[in-house]
Design a protein around this motif. Sequence first.
Motif, PDB file in Angstrom:
ATOM      1  N   MET A 130       9.008  43.442  39.569  1.00 50.20           N
ATOM      2  CA  MET A 130       8.674  44.844  39.771  1.00 50.20           C
ATOM      3  C   MET A 130       9.669  45.752  39.090  1.00 50.20           C
ATOM      4  O   MET A 130      10.867  45.480  39.101  1.00 50.20           O
ATOM      5  CB  MET A 130       8.708  45.142  41.264  1.00 50.20           C
ATOM      6  N   LYS A 169       7.753  50.941  40.941  1.00 52.46           N
ATOM      7  CA  LYS A 169       6.938  50.240  41.937  1.00 52.46           C
ATOM      8  C   LYS A 169       7.739  50.017  43.220  1.00 52.46           C
ATOM      9  O   LYS A 169       7.207  50.143  44.317  1.00 52.46           O
ATOM     10  CB  LYS A 169       6.450  48.889  41.384  1.00 52.46           C
ATOM     11  N   ASN A 223      -1.000  42.911  46.188  1.00 49.50           N
ATOM     12  CA  ASN A 223      -1.603  44.133  46.728  1.00 49.50           C
ATOM     13  C   ASN A 223      -2.649  43.821  47.788  1.00 49.50           C
ATOM     14  O   ASN A 223      -2.813  44.568  48.750  1.00 49.50           O
ATOM     15  CB  ASN A 223      -2.228  44.959  45.599  1.00 49.50           C
ATOM     16  N   ASN A 228      -3.517  49.968  37.513  1.00 46.66           N
ATOM     17  CA  ASN A 228      -2.923  49.252  36.393  1.00 46.66           C
ATOM     18  C   ASN A 228      -3.721  49.619  35.147  1.00 46.66           C
ATOM     19  O   ASN A 228      -4.926  49.415  35.087  1.00 46.66           O
ATOM     20  CB  ASN A 228      -3.008  47.743  36.685  1.00 46.66           C
ATOM     21  N   PHE A 286       5.378  40.905  42.654  1.00 53.22           N
ATOM     22  CA  PHE A 286       6.518  41.399  43.414  1.00 53.22           C
ATOM     23  C   PHE A 286       7.857  41.072  42.750  1.00 53.22           C
ATOM     24  O   PHE A 286       8.786  41.844  42.782  1.00 53.22           O
ATOM     25  CB  PHE A 286       6.469  40.763  44.804  1.00 53.22           C
ATOM     26  N   SER A 326      -8.479  51.519  42.641  1.00 58.12           N
ATOM     27  CA  SER A 326      -7.593  52.586  43.127  1.00 58.12           C
ATOM     28  C   SER A 326      -8.377  53.882  43.342  1.00 58.12           C
ATOM     29  O   SER A 326      -8.113  54.622  44.289  1.00 58.12           O
ATOM     30  CB  SER A 326      -6.426  52.813  42.170  1.00 58.12           C
ATOM     31  N   PHE A 328       7.761  53.235  45.180  1.00 60.83           N
ATOM     32  CA  PHE A 328       6.513  53.473  45.903  1.00 60.83           C
ATOM     33  C   PHE A 328       6.343  52.517  47.073  1.00 60.83           C
ATOM     34  O   PHE A 328       5.778  52.873  48.103  1.00 60.83           O
ATOM     35  CB  PHE A 328       5.314  53.373  44.949  1.00 60.83           C
ATOM     36  N   LEU A 329       6.849  51.299  46.908  1.00 61.82           N
ATOM     37  CA  LEU A 329       6.745  50.323  47.990  1.00 61.82           C
ATOM     38  C   LEU A 329       7.566  50.777  49.196  1.00 61.82           C
ATOM     39  O   LEU A 329       7.106  50.691  50.344  1.00 61.82           O
ATOM     40  CB  LEU A 329       7.231  48.955  47.494  1.00 61.82           C
ATOM     41  N   LEU A 358       0.761  51.766  43.271  1.00 64.51           N
ATOM     42  CA  LEU A 358       1.010  50.319  43.338  1.00 64.51           C
ATOM     43  C   LEU A 358      -0.188  49.522  42.849  1.00 64.51           C
ATOM     44  O   LEU A 358      -0.035  48.478  42.217  1.00 64.51           O
ATOM     45  CB  LEU A 358       1.324  49.889  44.782  1.00 64.51           C
ATOM     46  N   SER A 370       1.244  56.733  48.161  1.00 67.26           N
ATOM     47  CA  SER A 370       2.217  55.763  47.634  1.00 67.26           C
ATOM     48  C   SER A 370       1.558  54.429  47.308  1.00 67.26           C
ATOM     49  O   SER A 370       2.078  53.648  46.520  1.00 67.26           O
ATOM     50  CB  SER A 370       3.350  55.545  48.636  1.00 67.26           C
ATOM     51  N   PHE A 371       0.392  54.166  47.922  1.00 67.57           N
ATOM     52  CA  PHE A 371      -0.266  52.877  47.649  1.00 67.57           C
ATOM     53  C   PHE A 371      -1.037  52.912  46.325  1.00 67.57           C
ATOM     54  O   PHE A 371      -1.148  51.909  45.644  1.00 67.57           O
ATOM     55  CB  PHE A 371      -1.209  52.522  48.811  1.00 67.57           C
TER      56      PHE A 371
END
Length: 337
Positions: A5, A9, A125, A49, A2, A59, A12-13, A46, A42-43
């Motif tokens: 970021m 990111k 996450n 990766n 966090f 994901s 999207f958060l 996040l 949107s998640f």
Amino acid sequence: MFFNMNSNKMFFLFILFFSTLISISSNSWFGCWMGLEINLLSFIPLISNNNNLLSSEASLKYFLTQSIASINFLFSILLKLILMKNFEMNNFLSIMINSSLLMKMGSIPFHFWFPNVIEGLSWFNCFILMTWQKITPMILISYYFNKNFLIMIMIFNTIIGAIGGINQTSLRKLMAFSSINNLGWMLATIMISENLWMFYLLIYSFLISIMCFLFNMLNMYYINQLFIINFNPMIKISLFINFLSLGGLPPFIGFFPKWIVINFLMFNNMYVLTFIFVMMSLIMLFFYIRIIYSSFMFNYLKLKWFKIFVKNKIFILINFFSLISIMSMIFSTFFFF
């Protein structure tokens, strides 16, 4: 994480947060569905990766399960609009809508994706998935729930959440099963009142945030790391307090919302349900205490070059939160009538 970021990111958060508000404040089922879709889309950026195969897999799994749940939800509300002009309760439709929402939040019997997805995520996450992502489906369930169906789901949630966590070595999977167990309690609060649900979620989020913050700070992912690393004893104690609070042991704040739920269930003569809830909480406490006992008592390898230096301010913050966890129960006793 966090604190480092990038702007994407963060973007999207924010969308993630606002999509929940769209769903909650929507005045049609279709609007709720739209909020859920925006939330899903949107998640995923996040959690994915490129450098980590596990998180890419997580994901993809998350996307597939959530989109199936969304299709189911959309299908149910369209059926509802077509078949029923007046808003009567239909068992089949309410179970369909409830099931798709239960799948959204990783509840029994659609929980199989939940521990697998959490296994591939970073602690931040994990925190979002275990707390914020449960808000929308729960509030939508409170609009239109099938009581008997929900009681059955609550019982299974608490049982599977407790039994599933027994053989886990991964801390993330352990927290996932703990979350499934707490979901049973949260569904009970939804049936009682929305305010109680908000209170329960707030306390639960507070405890989970401390745990995720601690594990992230110490870079812990598996139980054996808790034994090997040469801890500062204060960190061990705050871990001890927060684990017990999460399990719902009486002197700590985690017990307070559970106490209220137990009271309401007893008033409504749901003695069997209360018995199951309490017994499963004991199993949860068993495996929390097993971890704590091991990390306190084992005289493991003291790796001299492997010390953890915790920044002073962060450390004070964690101790302060642990103090709140102990003290607030004493205060809450006075406010409970």
